[in-house]
Design a protein around this motif. Structure first.
Motif, mmCIF file in Angstrom:
data_model
loop_
_atom_site.group_PDB
_atom_site.id
_atom_site.type_symbol
_atom_site.label_atom_id
_atom_site.label_comp_id
_atom_site.label_asym_id
_atom_site.label_seq_id
_atom_site.Cartn_x
_atom_site.Cartn_y
_atom_site.Cartn_z
ATOM 1 N N MET A 1 0.845 -1.163 0.000
ATOM 2 C CA MET A 1 0.000 0.000 0.000
ATOM 3 C C MET A 1 0.898 1.236 0.000
ATOM 4 N N CYS A 2 0.524 2.226 -0.705
ATOM 5 C CA CYS A 2 1.288 3.470 -0.754
ATOM 6 C C CYS A 2 0.416 4.586 -0.194
ATOM 7 N N LEU A 3 0.877 5.200 0.886
ATOM 8 C CA LEU A 3 0.110 6.216 1.576
ATOM 9 C C LEU A 3 0.635 7.612 1.303
ATOM 10 N N ALA A 4 -0.231 8.593 1.448
ATOM 11 C CA ALA A 4 0.191 9.985 1.548
ATOM 12 C C ALA A 4 0.320 10.244 3.039
ATOM 13 N N VAL A 5 1.546 10.490 3.502
ATOM 14 C CA VAL A 5 1.837 10.556 4.924
ATOM 15 C C VAL A 5 2.198 11.979 5.332
ATOM 16 N N PRO A 6 1.635 12.467 6.446
ATOM 17 C CA PRO A 6 2.002 13.799 6.920
ATOM 18 C C PRO A 6 3.359 13.780 7.601
ATOM 19 N N GLY A 7 4.108 14.855 7.428
ATOM 20 C CA GLY A 7 5.404 14.982 8.066
ATOM 21 C C GLY A 7 5.767 16.433 8.257
ATOM 22 N N LYS A 8 6.748 16.673 9.117
ATOM 23 C CA LYS A 8 7.201 18.022 9.436
ATOM 24 C C LYS A 8 8.479 18.337 8.651
ATOM 25 N N VAL A 9 8.509 19.490 8.033
ATOM 26 C CA VAL A 9 9.690 19.925 7.293
ATOM 27 C C VAL A 9 10.757 20.334 8.306
ATOM 28 N N VAL A 10 11.904 19.635 8.289
ATOM 29 C CA VAL A 10 12.977 19.945 9.239
ATOM 30 C C VAL A 10 14.134 20.695 8.592
ATOM 31 N N SER A 11 14.259 20.605 7.277
ATOM 32 C CA SER A 11 15.266 21.391 6.571
ATOM 33 C C SER A 11 14.876 21.498 5.099
ATOM 34 N N GLN A 29 13.180 10.189 9.144
ATOM 35 C CA GLN A 29 13.381 11.334 8.258
ATOM 36 C C GLN A 29 13.729 10.864 6.860
ATOM 37 N N LYS A 30 13.061 11.477 5.899
ATOM 38 C CA LYS A 30 13.273 11.138 4.485
ATOM 39 C C LYS A 30 13.323 12.423 3.679
ATOM 40 N N GLN A 31 14.057 12.372 2.583
ATOM 41 C CA GLN A 31 14.127 13.480 1.626
ATOM 42 C C GLN A 31 12.860 13.480 0.777
ATOM 43 N N ALA A 32 12.341 14.661 0.479
ATOM 44 C CA ALA A 32 11.164 14.770 -0.381
ATOM 45 C C ALA A 32 11.305 15.989 -1.286
ATOM 46 N N CYS A 33 10.682 15.915 -2.434
ATOM 47 C CA CYS A 33 10.653 17.027 -3.373
ATOM 48 C C CYS A 33 9.638 18.056 -2.873
ATOM 49 N N LEU A 34 10.037 19.324 -2.854
ATOM 50 C CA LEU A 34 9.172 20.408 -2.387
ATOM 51 C C LEU A 34 8.751 21.345 -3.513
ATOM 52 N N GLU A 35 8.988 20.963 -4.745
ATOM 53 C CA GLU A 35 8.704 21.833 -5.892
ATOM 54 C C GLU A 35 7.246 22.291 -5.960
ATOM 55 N N VAL A 48 3.103 13.970 2.118
ATOM 56 C CA VAL A 48 4.060 13.456 1.139
ATOM 57 C C VAL A 48 3.530 12.155 0.550
ATOM 58 N N HIS A 49 3.566 12.086 -0.763
ATOM 59 C CA HIS A 49 3.163 10.876 -1.485
ATOM 60 C C HIS A 49 4.239 10.573 -2.514
ATOM 61 N N VAL A 50 4.752 9.362 -2.484
ATOM 62 C CA VAL A 50 5.824 8.871 -3.365
ATOM 63 C C VAL A 50 6.962 9.890 -3.528
ATOM 64 N N GLY A 51 7.362 10.501 -2.408
ATOM 65 C CA GLY A 51 8.508 11.391 -2.421
ATOM 66 C C GLY A 51 8.222 12.836 -2.783
ATOM 67 N N PHE A 52 6.970 13.204 -2.971
ATOM 68 C CA PHE A 52 6.601 14.571 -3.325
ATOM 69 C C PHE A 52 5.695 15.167 -2.258
ATOM 70 N N ALA A 53 6.069 16.328 -1.732
ATOM 71 C CA ALA A 53 5.195 17.053 -0.813
ATOM 72 C C ALA A 53 4.111 17.701 -1.665
ATOM 73 N N LEU A 54 2.873 17.319 -1.414
ATOM 74 C CA LEU A 54 1.774 17.735 -2.279
ATOM 75 C C LEU A 54 0.899 18.829 -1.688
ATOM 76 N N GLN A 55 0.859 18.925 -0.357
ATOM 77 C CA GLN A 55 -0.070 19.858 0.265
ATOM 78 C C GLN A 55 0.439 20.243 1.646
#
Length: 96
Positions: A1-11, A29-35, A48-55
């Motif tokens: 299953m692939c979730l959209a997971v909430p997380g806090k931006v630390v850097s 902690q994981k790296q994510a695209c913030l574009e 974050v979903h599949v490495g992209f911060a969406l909202q």
């Protein structure tokens, strides 16, 4: 299953192309695209979903979701051994 997971931006790495940041998912902690959220700030919460911060997400909603995901075992399913390892490190019970 692939979730959209909430997380806090630390850097945020403003020199990266595409824009990326380190996101904390309750200890993992994981790296994510913030574009998609170029004006996001350190300390804010994102989904974050599949490495992209969406909202952007408010802290109360993020914490409630993370707690529920943890109770349901979905964080372990999503993050696997890294989630367990981070939890052990946080509690100081990791064995070497």
């Amino acid at each position: 299953m692939c979730l959209a997971v909430p997380g806090k931006v630390v850097s945020i790495d403003h020199s990266a192309d595409p824009l990326t940041g380190m996101i904390d998912f309750g200890g993992v902690q994981k790296q994510a695209c913030l574009e998609y959220l170029p004006d996001i700030q350190v300390g804010e919460y994102v989904i974050v979903h599949v490495g992209f911060a969406l909202q952007r997400l408010d802290e109360e909603s993020a914490r409630a979701s993370l707690e529920l995901f943890e109770q349901l075992g979905l964080l372990e399913e999503e993050f696997g051994d890294a989630w367990e390892q981070a939890s052990r490190q946080e509690s100081g019970s990791e064995t070497r």
